[in-house]
Write an enzyme that holds these catalytic residues in place. Structure first.
Site, PDB file in Angstrom:
ATOM      1  N   VAL A 211       0.847  -1.197   0.000  1.00 28.05           N
ATOM      2  CA  VAL A 211       0.000   0.000   0.000  1.00 28.05           C
ATOM      3  C   VAL A 211       0.884   1.248   0.000  1.00 28.05           C
ATOM      4  CG1 VAL A 211      -1.712   1.315   1.315  1.00 28.05           C
ATOM      5  CG2 VAL A 211      -1.885  -1.184   1.166  1.00 28.05           C
ATOM      6  N   GLY A 212       0.675   2.098  -1.008  1.00 26.35           N
ATOM      7  CA  GLY A 212       1.536   3.266  -1.162  1.00 26.35           C
ATOM      8  C   GLY A 212       2.907   2.855  -1.671  1.00 26.35           C
ATOM      9  N   GLY A 213       2.920   1.840  -2.536  1.00 23.74           N
ATOM     10  CA  GLY A 213       4.178   1.258  -2.993  1.00 23.74           C
ATOM     11  C   GLY A 213       4.917   2.030  -4.060  1.00 23.74           C
ATOM     12  N   GLY A 214       4.428   3.218  -4.416  1.00 19.18           N
ATOM     13  CA  GLY A 214       5.123   4.032  -5.413  1.00 19.18           C
ATOM     14  C   GLY A 214       5.157   3.348  -6.770  1.00 19.18           C
ATOM     15  N   MET A 256      -6.173   4.456  -0.932  1.00 18.77           N
ATOM     16  CA  MET A 256      -6.148   3.616   0.264  1.00 18.77           C
ATOM     17  C   MET A 256      -7.167   4.053   1.311  1.00 18.77           C
ATOM     18  SD  MET A 256      -2.515   4.840   1.898  1.00 18.77           S
ATOM     19  CE  MET A 256      -2.158   6.579   2.222  1.00 18.77           C
ATOM     20  N   LYS A 269       5.515   0.569   3.721  1.00 18.20           N
ATOM     21  CA  LYS A 269       6.830   1.125   4.080  1.00 18.20           C
ATOM     22  C   LYS A 269       6.792   2.640   3.935  1.00 18.20           C
ATOM     23  CE  LYS A 269      10.240   1.161   1.175  1.00 18.20           C
ATOM     24  NZ  LYS A 269      10.547   2.631   1.175  1.00 18.20           N
ATOM     25  N   HIS A 273       3.715   7.298   8.485  1.00 17.14           N
ATOM     26  CA  HIS A 273       4.263   8.546   9.047  1.00 17.14           C
ATOM     27  C   HIS A 273       3.816   9.784   8.276  1.00 17.14           C
ATOM     28  CE1 HIS A 273       8.219   8.998   6.493  1.00 17.14           C
ATOM     29  NE2 HIS A 273       7.179   8.714   5.744  1.00 17.14           N
TER      30      HIS A 273
END
Length: 368
Positions: A211-214, A256, A269, A273
């Site tokens: 998720v948010g894997g670019g 997401m 990853k 944050h």
């Protein structure tokens, strides 16, 4: 007025007599402020070295070389060797490059150090794209808005550019590339450590969604190490649109905050944050829906702050916490108690923290 001034001087004299000033400590304090004031010069000198490919020029010779040889390798017909010498002199003092004066009177030879090897453009593991990203004017501008954030509670990036960072990237292809290149290089570095440090953690997973894997660099490394895993790289549509094809990895565009593709486990990853506690709980709840109730898990790779720690990366963790003020939309780095609270609210009351030899740690979280 003069009487008041006279009384003030008397009081100051008495105070200093009773509590003498440590002149040596004050001088040290002054020196520290000067150092902090110009810390940006270190970053700018590093950026200059990366842009000029100084590390690559030295590396191409296979041994330390002279300043003239470095200058001749720079892509310019009129390189200012005096300016180059002054920049390298600072970087030698900072131990980015080595300098070996020749006893026979020859020119000083400049070589690579363990630090400058991380600046090689064509190395398998390089921090050069990340350094260029973080020191780009687009990403430096929000730092000048920190005081506005304190006074107004605003979003620094939006204050500097009129849009939040993700919206800015979606309409600015050049920024999108700079950002994705920076993320891609760090993905390679951290994922190699994650794969070795997590050991059998990926072994029982049949499918994994990043998720948010670019652009998919992290997932590609995981699938390369564990070919049995069906990899899903999930990010915003404009991000995955520029992703290259990797064997065993499919790219999926989406949001997401709305829904996450189903898989045996979720991998995130450097994602949590970027977001506030409230937003992170939403993400975690969507992760909970995407994985099997009994066997699913979330693998979070992020900073676990140690504010009083003296570890190799503990100070950098605190700097990254301020980076989140500058670049994110309410994100922050978190201590273990903060992670525990967040995971519990998101439906993952059980967790393990796995320390790895890297800037980040692995939080392995399980649903109720």
């Amino acid at each position: 007025m003069y009487v008041s001034r006279f009384h003030y001087l008397i009081l100051e004299f008495e105070r200093e007599r009773m509590e003498p000033i440590d002149k040596e400590a004050m001088l040290t304090g002054q020196a520290e402020i000067w150092r902090y004031m110009f810390n940006f010069a270190d970053s700018m000198a590093l950026k200059c070295a990366v842009e000029l490919r100084i590390a690559d020029i030295i590396h191409s010779h296979g041994c330390p070389i002279t300043l003239s040889q470095i200058a001749s390798g720079i892509n310019s017909s009129s390189a200012d060797i005096n300016c180059l010498a002054r920049i390298i002199r600072l970087l030698v003092r900072k131990k980015i490059f080595s300098a070996s004066p020749q006893t026979d009177g020859g020119q000083t030879l400049y070589g690579l150090t363990h630090s400058s090897r991380w600046l090689l453009h064509d190395a398998e593991l390089s921090l050069a794209p990340m350094l260029l990203m973080e020191n780009h004017p687009w990403l430096l501008a929000p730092w000048h808005r920190l005081s506005d954030c304190v006074k107004e509670g605003c979003i620094a990036f939006e204050k500097a550019h009129g849009q939040e960072i993700w919206d800015f990237a979606s309409v600015n292809p050049e920024f999108n590339k700079v950002f994705n290149d920076g993320m891609k290089c760090t993905a390679k570095i951290t994922t190699a450590t994650i794969v070795s440090g997590y050991k059998d953690g990926f072994g029982c997973i049949g499918s994994l969604v990043d998720v948010g894997g670019g652009t998919g660099a992290a997932m590609a490394e995981i699938v390369k190490a564990y070919p049995h895993i069906k990899g899903i790289n999930f990010d915003l549509p404009h991000v995955v649109a520029t992703a290259q094809e990797y064997g065993g990895v499919c790219h999926v565009g989406g949001d997401m905050f709305k829904a996450i593709p189903e898989a045996d486990a979720v991998f995130m990853k450097w994602i949590m944050h970027d977001w506030s506690d409230e937003d992170c709980v939403k993400i975690l709840k969507n992760c909970r829906k995407a994985i099997p109730k009994e066997t699913g898990k979330v693998i979070i790779v992020d900073v676990v702050l140690q504010p009083e720690g003296d570890g190799l990366f503990d100070n950098t963790g605190l700097v990254f916490d301020l980076l989140m003020i500058a670049h994110s939309s309410g994100g922050k780095e978190r201590t273990e108690p903060e992670w525990k609270k967040l995971l519990n609210e998101g439906g993952f009351p059980r967790y393990n923290i796995i320390k790895i030899p890297a800037f980040l740690a692995i939080l392995e979280a399980y649903p109720e």
